[in-house]
Design a protein around this motif. Sequence first.
Motif, PDB file in Angstrom:
ATOM      1  N   GLY A  74       0.801  -1.229   0.000  1.00  0.00           N
ATOM      2  CA  GLY A  74       0.000   0.000   0.000  1.00  0.00           C
ATOM      3  C   GLY A  74       0.831   1.275   0.000  1.00  0.00           C
ATOM      4  N   GLY A  75       2.150   1.136  -0.050  1.00  0.00           N
ATOM      5  CA  GLY A  75       3.008   2.314  -0.121  1.00  0.00           C
ATOM      6  C   GLY A  75       3.037   3.095   1.177  1.00  0.00           C
ATOM      7  N   ALA A  76       3.864   4.131   1.189  1.00  0.00           N
ATOM      8  CA  ALA A  76       3.878   5.025   2.349  1.00  0.00           C
ATOM      9  C   ALA A  76       2.498   5.657   2.518  1.00  0.00           C
ATOM     10  N   SER A  77       1.793   5.827   1.410  1.00  0.00           N
ATOM     11  CA  SER A  77       0.484   6.502   1.464  1.00  0.00           C
ATOM     12  C   SER A  77      -0.528   5.762   2.328  1.00  0.00           C
ATOM     13  N   LEU A  78      -0.472   4.434   2.349  1.00  0.00           N
ATOM     14  CA  LEU A  78      -1.423   3.715   3.205  1.00  0.00           C
ATOM     15  C   LEU A  78      -1.091   3.934   4.685  1.00  0.00           C
ATOM     16  N   VAL A 101       4.164  18.125   0.277  1.00  0.00           N
ATOM     17  CA  VAL A 101       2.978  17.442  -0.239  1.00  0.00           C
ATOM     18  C   VAL A 101       2.681  16.159   0.526  1.00  0.00           C
ATOM     19  N   TRP A 102       3.728  15.378   0.844  1.00  0.00           N
ATOM     20  CA  TRP A 102       3.488  14.100   1.529  1.00  0.00           C
ATOM     21  C   TRP A 102       3.028  14.329   2.953  1.00  0.00           C
ATOM     22  N   ALA A 103       3.630  15.303   3.618  1.00  0.00           N
ATOM     23  CA  ALA A 103       3.193  15.648   4.978  1.00  0.00           C
ATOM     24  C   ALA A 103       1.742  16.121   4.949  1.00  0.00           C
ATOM     25  N   SER A 147      10.945  13.203   7.346  1.00  0.00           N
ATOM     26  CA  SER A 147      12.376  13.559   7.457  1.00  0.00           C
ATOM     27  C   SER A 147      12.929  14.166   6.188  1.00  0.00           C
ATOM     28  N   ASN A 148      12.421  13.740   5.029  1.00  0.00           N
ATOM     29  CA  ASN A 148      12.928  14.308   3.771  1.00  0.00           C
ATOM     30  C   ASN A 148      11.750  14.585   2.849  1.00  0.00           C
ATOM     31  N   ASN A 149      11.686  15.820   2.400  1.00  0.00           N
ATOM     32  CA  ASN A 149      10.580  16.233   1.545  1.00  0.00           C
ATOM     33  C   ASN A 149      11.002  16.109   0.083  1.00  0.00           C
ATOM     34  N   THR A 150      10.669  14.954  -0.443  1.00  0.00           N
ATOM     35  CA  THR A 150      11.119  14.473  -1.746  1.00  0.00           C
ATOM     36  C   THR A 150      10.806  15.450  -2.873  1.00  0.00           C
ATOM     37  N   ILE A 151       9.658  16.096  -2.791  1.00  0.00           N
ATOM     38  CA  ILE A 151       9.202  16.946  -3.900  1.00  0.00           C
ATOM     39  C   ILE A 151       9.879  18.319  -3.851  1.00  0.00           C
ATOM     40  N   CYS A 168       7.841   8.960  12.142  1.00  0.00           N
ATOM     41  CA  CYS A 168       8.467   9.673  11.029  1.00  0.00           C
ATOM     42  C   CYS A 168       8.311   8.925   9.705  1.00  0.00           C
ATOM     43  N   ASP A 169       7.923   9.670   8.684  1.00  0.00           N
ATOM     44  CA  ASP A 169       7.930   9.179   7.305  1.00  0.00           C
ATOM     45  C   ASP A 169       9.344   9.402   6.765  1.00  0.00           C
ATOM     46  N   MET A 170      10.103   8.316   6.657  1.00  0.00           N
ATOM     47  CA  MET A 170      11.485   8.407   6.161  1.00  0.00           C
ATOM     48  C   MET A 170      11.618   7.814   4.765  1.00  0.00           C
ATOM     49  N   SER A 171      10.534   7.872   3.990  1.00  0.00           N
ATOM     50  CA  SER A 171      10.525   7.194   2.691  1.00  0.00           C
ATOM     51  C   SER A 171      11.736   7.532   1.817  1.00  0.00           C
ATOM     52  N   SER A 172      12.158   8.796   1.837  1.00  0.00           N
ATOM     53  CA  SER A 172      13.178   9.152   0.848  1.00  0.00           C
ATOM     54  C   SER A 172      14.559   9.422   1.427  1.00  0.00           C
ATOM     55  N   ALA A 191       9.474   1.587  -0.144  1.00  0.00           N
ATOM     56  CA  ALA A 191      10.804   1.089  -0.526  1.00  0.00           C
ATOM     57  C   ALA A 191      11.416   1.797  -1.724  1.00  0.00           C
ATOM     58  N   GLN A 192      10.585   2.356  -2.592  1.00  0.00           N
ATOM     59  CA  GLN A 192      11.069   2.687  -3.947  1.00  0.00           C
ATOM     60  C   GLN A 192      11.950   3.915  -4.081  1.00  0.00           C
ATOM     61  N   LYS A 193      12.350   4.523  -2.960  1.00  0.00           N
ATOM     62  CA  LYS A 193      13.258   5.661  -3.058  1.00  0.00           C
ATOM     63  C   LYS A 193      14.696   5.229  -2.741  1.00  0.00           C
ATOM     64  N   ASN A 194      14.860   4.541  -1.614  1.00  0.00           N
ATOM     65  CA  ASN A 194      16.242   4.309  -1.181  1.00  0.00           C
ATOM     66  C   ASN A 194      16.512   2.867  -0.784  1.00  0.00           C
TER      67      ASN A 194
HETATM   68  C1  LIG Z   1       7.153   8.930  -2.320  1.00  0.00           C
HETATM   69  C2  LIG Z   1       6.787   9.343  -0.958  1.00  0.00           C
HETATM   70  C3  LIG Z   1       5.560   8.987  -0.378  1.00  0.00           C
HETATM   71  C4  LIG Z   1       4.489   8.216  -1.131  1.00  0.00           C
HETATM   72  O1  LIG Z   1       4.905   6.927  -1.289  1.00  0.00           O
HETATM   73  P1  LIG Z   1       3.966   5.826  -1.983  1.00  0.00           P
HETATM   74  O2  LIG Z   1       4.770   4.594  -1.742  1.00  0.00           O
HETATM   75  O3  LIG Z   1       3.845   6.208  -3.421  1.00  0.00           O
HETATM   76  O4  LIG Z   1       2.673   5.820  -1.294  1.00  0.00           O
HETATM   77  C5  LIG Z   1       5.309   9.382   0.918  1.00  0.00           C
HETATM   78  N1  LIG Z   1       6.207  10.087   1.617  1.00  0.00           N
HETATM   79  C6  LIG Z   1       7.405  10.459   1.100  1.00  0.00           C
HETATM   80  C7  LIG Z   1       8.353  11.246   1.924  1.00  0.00           C
HETATM   81  C8  LIG Z   1       7.720  10.094  -0.201  1.00  0.00           C
HETATM   82  O5  LIG Z   1       8.898  10.453  -0.726  1.00  0.00           O
END
Ligand SMILES: *Cc1c(COP(=O)(O)O)cnc(C)c1O
Length: 362
Positions: A74-78, A101-103, A147-151, A168-172, A191-194
């Motif tokens: 479900g990604g970070a979004s779920l 945007v993600w925050a 922690s990191n604002n990807t956009i 913390c959302d540390m996705s990127s 997973a798909q960033k780092n």
């Molecule tokens: C990409 C990203 C998301 C969204 O991730 P999905 O896996 O597409 O849901 C959320 N938070 C951060 C910081 C991101 O970089």
Amino acid sequence: MNKVHNFSAGPAILPQSAIDASILALQNFSGTGLSLLEVSHRSKEYEAVVAEACQLVKDILKISNDYEVIFLQGGASLQFDMIPMNFLKPESSAAYVNTGVWAARAIKEAKMFGKVNVLASSEEKNYNFIPKDYTIPTDVNYYHCTSNNTIYGTEMFTFPNSPVPMICDMSSDIFSRPFDVTKFDMIYAGAQKNMGPAGATLVIIKKSFLEKANDNVPTMLNYKIHVENGSMYNTPSVFAIFVCMHTLRWIKSIGLEGMEVRNKAKADLLYAEIDRNPLFTGTVVKEDRSRMNVNFVLSDKALEAPFLKFCEERNLSGLKGHRSVGGLRASLYNALDIDSVQILVNTMQEFEKASTHAAVAN
Ligand SMILES: *Cc1c(COP(=O)(O)O)cnc(C)c1O
């Protein structure tokens, strides 16, 4: 084929060792004679993959037994939904900071489940800095940050001492540098960033925090269920976790200290050129500049499309900014080599020379 330098923001560059291992496993996974795409997730060979991936996360981040490590879908979004569903209490509220945007999406989802206290926001400045001047209240269920604002290309290099559980959302930027896990009650990352391909989400959660989770959370959205079942309540994203495991092996071989040295060198090289080259300008305040996503614009917007074309001709891929902000963005995730950044810098210098000549000719 000539090497393509991958600056994509996500899905993003992976270590060659993970790609090579994936190709082999697609043909014959772990000596089973079957493709990784057609094996049971409950086979002993595959259970070993999930176990190793979780163990690698613990080893790399030096995580104690006070925490659980699971992989979800479900990604970070779920997670934006699962967090309030599990931890926001009906009569209480949760604290968030709006740094991008993600925050903002995390805030939007949390509001569907209860009261949200937005402590600070950089939205009015087009998210070009990390707000630091706020106090986390003591009467909220948790505090959430990104922690990191990807956009936008800003990064938190220090975290507050939170009086309430910090999520913390540390996705990127996970695994890009050492940090103290014990400050957090929960960390999550797509997973798909780092860390791997799309399709898996890492969740690290403190056992004592998990005990406070709400009852009556739908089964598939319930952290306790996924923890009790070792990421195997239902079929996990078999292929994605396998690639994560190999990426994590590579990260461990370098270590987070080594990774930070690599990442800092890459970011310093590119920001120095952005600051030197009169054609380019950085878009965020210097002290909050991300090492993972470098956002910049051409001082003359008319040169943006020609510059992107110039880059494409030199096999530099993925440099267009996010559709919501425009400009340029170079993502310098773990697996990107400094050689690729040097080629980008050389290209910026070449473009500078070419456009000066063009201006003189005009
Ligand atoms: C990409 C990203 C998301 C969204 O991730 P999905 O896996 O597409 O849901 C959320 N938070 C951060 C910081 C991101 O970089």
